[in-house]
Design an enzyme around this catalytic site. Structure first.
Site, PDB file in Angstrom:
ATOM      1  N   ARG A  46      -6.499  48.059 -28.917  1.00  0.00           N
ATOM      2  CA  ARG A  46      -6.749  47.122 -27.808  1.00  0.00           C
ATOM      3  C   ARG A  46      -7.562  47.772 -26.685  1.00  0.00           C
ATOM      4  O   ARG A  46      -8.273  47.079 -25.953  1.00  0.00           O
ATOM      5  CB  ARG A  46      -5.406  46.606 -27.269  1.00  0.00           C
ATOM      6  CG  ARG A  46      -5.542  45.467 -26.238  1.00  0.00           C
ATOM      7  CD  ARG A  46      -4.174  44.919 -25.870  1.00  0.00           C
ATOM      8  NE  ARG A  46      -4.244  43.751 -25.005  1.00  0.00           N
ATOM      9  CZ  ARG A  46      -3.768  43.714 -23.762  1.00  0.00           C
ATOM     10  NH1 ARG A  46      -3.175  44.774 -23.230  1.00  0.00           N
ATOM     11  NH2 ARG A  46      -3.877  42.619 -23.042  1.00  0.00           N
ATOM     12  N   ILE A  72      -8.289  39.109 -20.775  1.00  0.00           N
ATOM     13  CA  ILE A  72      -7.820  39.279 -22.161  1.00  0.00           C
ATOM     14  C   ILE A  72      -6.352  38.901 -22.082  1.00  0.00           C
ATOM     15  O   ILE A  72      -5.625  39.356 -21.199  1.00  0.00           O
ATOM     16  CB  ILE A  72      -8.039  40.731 -22.658  1.00  0.00           C
ATOM     17  CG1 ILE A  72      -7.484  40.947 -24.077  1.00  0.00           C
ATOM     18  CG2 ILE A  72      -7.442  41.768 -21.721  1.00  0.00           C
ATOM     19  CD1 ILE A  72      -7.835  42.351 -24.663  1.00  0.00           C
ATOM     20  N   SER A  73      -5.897  38.025 -22.977  1.00  0.00           N
ATOM     21  CA  SER A  73      -4.517  37.530 -22.900  1.00  0.00           C
ATOM     22  C   SER A  73      -3.519  38.665 -23.105  1.00  0.00           C
ATOM     23  O   SER A  73      -3.820  39.690 -23.723  1.00  0.00           O
ATOM     24  CB  SER A  73      -4.273  36.467 -23.963  1.00  0.00           C
ATOM     25  OG  SER A  73      -5.164  35.391 -23.799  1.00  0.00           O
ATOM     26  N   GLN A  74      -2.318  38.420 -22.607  1.00  0.00           N
ATOM     27  CA  GLN A  74      -1.195  39.339 -22.831  1.00  0.00           C
ATOM     28  C   GLN A  74      -0.923  39.411 -24.341  1.00  0.00           C
ATOM     29  O   GLN A  74      -0.960  38.379 -25.018  1.00  0.00           O
ATOM     30  CB  GLN A  74       0.002  38.729 -22.101  1.00  0.00           C
ATOM     31  CG  GLN A  74       1.216  39.591 -22.052  1.00  0.00           C
ATOM     32  CD  GLN A  74       2.379  38.867 -21.372  1.00  0.00           C
ATOM     33  OE1 GLN A  74       2.167  37.912 -20.612  1.00  0.00           O
ATOM     34  NE2 GLN A  74       3.574  39.310 -21.649  1.00  0.00           N
TER      35      GLN A  74
END
Ligand code: SAH
Length: 224
Positions: A46, A72-74
């Site tokens: 990530r 950027i999403s969790q």
């Protein structure tokens, strides 16, 4: 000339791999059970998707800014949406909101035949330069307005919307196969409800509701 900064950026160290395993354990504790989704998250560095400033905290279960006011999403949110989508290898999947392309790569790990759309030109261009992308030949990137979908490539087995929609976009419902599913956070700017829609006939849909989340809004039109 060798770009050492870039080489460091795409280095996946034992430390980072270890932090990623811990993140997967956290997601498991929070209720993610799909082993394919957990394996996908375990496989994807990530930190590659984030500004180097966030490298040390890339494996915290948090959203981060990716530029242009977007995030950027969790990881929990990514895992949650992906689990609900129930992707099988080689299914045709449409994603709205490419953003950093992290979610796209999770779908790539699941061998989805993925079409992903981003409305912001800068984010779209940023992702095109991303070397990790060559690992996922089944992903195709599009610059456009997700509300329109991709009629040329429809119908899709699955549709995933990774921005908050005020309601389910009608053109995207039309572009689903019968038996297909859409996962979408629906609601206002503060909080949205995760919804899963199954298309049961040409104009028939079944809806299930899940937990609350908070996404950036799904906006209409492209932005150059
Ligand atoms: N899936 C992304 C997270 C995206 S945040 C990731 O893994 O990083 C939501 C994204 O949706 C933003 O990049 C935003 O620009 C994009 N977006 C918002 N409205 C859109 C629309 N109508 N069409 C396509 N993309 C849209």
């Amino acid at each position: 000339m060798v770009n050492f900064a870039a080489m460091r950026r795409y280095d996946d160290s034992y430390k980072q791999k270890g932090l990623r395993k811990q993140l997967v354990d956290t997601l498991r504790q929070k209720g993610i059970t799909d082993e394919n989704v957990l394996a996908a998250i375990n496989n994807i560095p990530r930190h590659y998707f984030l500004d180097t400033a966030f490298e040390g905290i890339a494996y915290e279960d948090r959203a981060f800014p990716i530029g242009e006011g977007q995030t950027i999403s969790q990881p929990y949110t990514v895992a949650y949406q992906t689990q609900l989508l129930e992707v099988k290898p080689f299914e045709k999947v449409l994603e709205i909101g490419t953003g950093s392309a992290y979610q796209a790569c999770v779908l790539g790990e699941l061998k989805a035949n993925l079409f992903t759309i981003e409305r912001q030109k800068k984010l779209f261009d940023q992702v095109k330069q991303f070397p990790f992308k060559s690992r996922y030949p089944t992903i195709r990137f599009f610059y456009g307005d997700g509300y329109e979908g991709l009629p040329t490539f429809a119908p899709f087995d699955k549709v995933l919307i990774t921005a908050a929609a005020p309601q389910t976009p009608p053109k995207l419902l039309q572009q689903m196969k019968i038996g297909g599913k859409m996962v979408v956070p629906v609601g206002g700017s503060e909080i949205q409800r995760m919804i899963r829609i199954t298309k049961t006939g040409d104009n028939d849909y079944e809806q299930e509701t899940f937990d609350n989340f908070s996404f950036v809004p799904m906006l209409s039109g492209k932005r150059s």
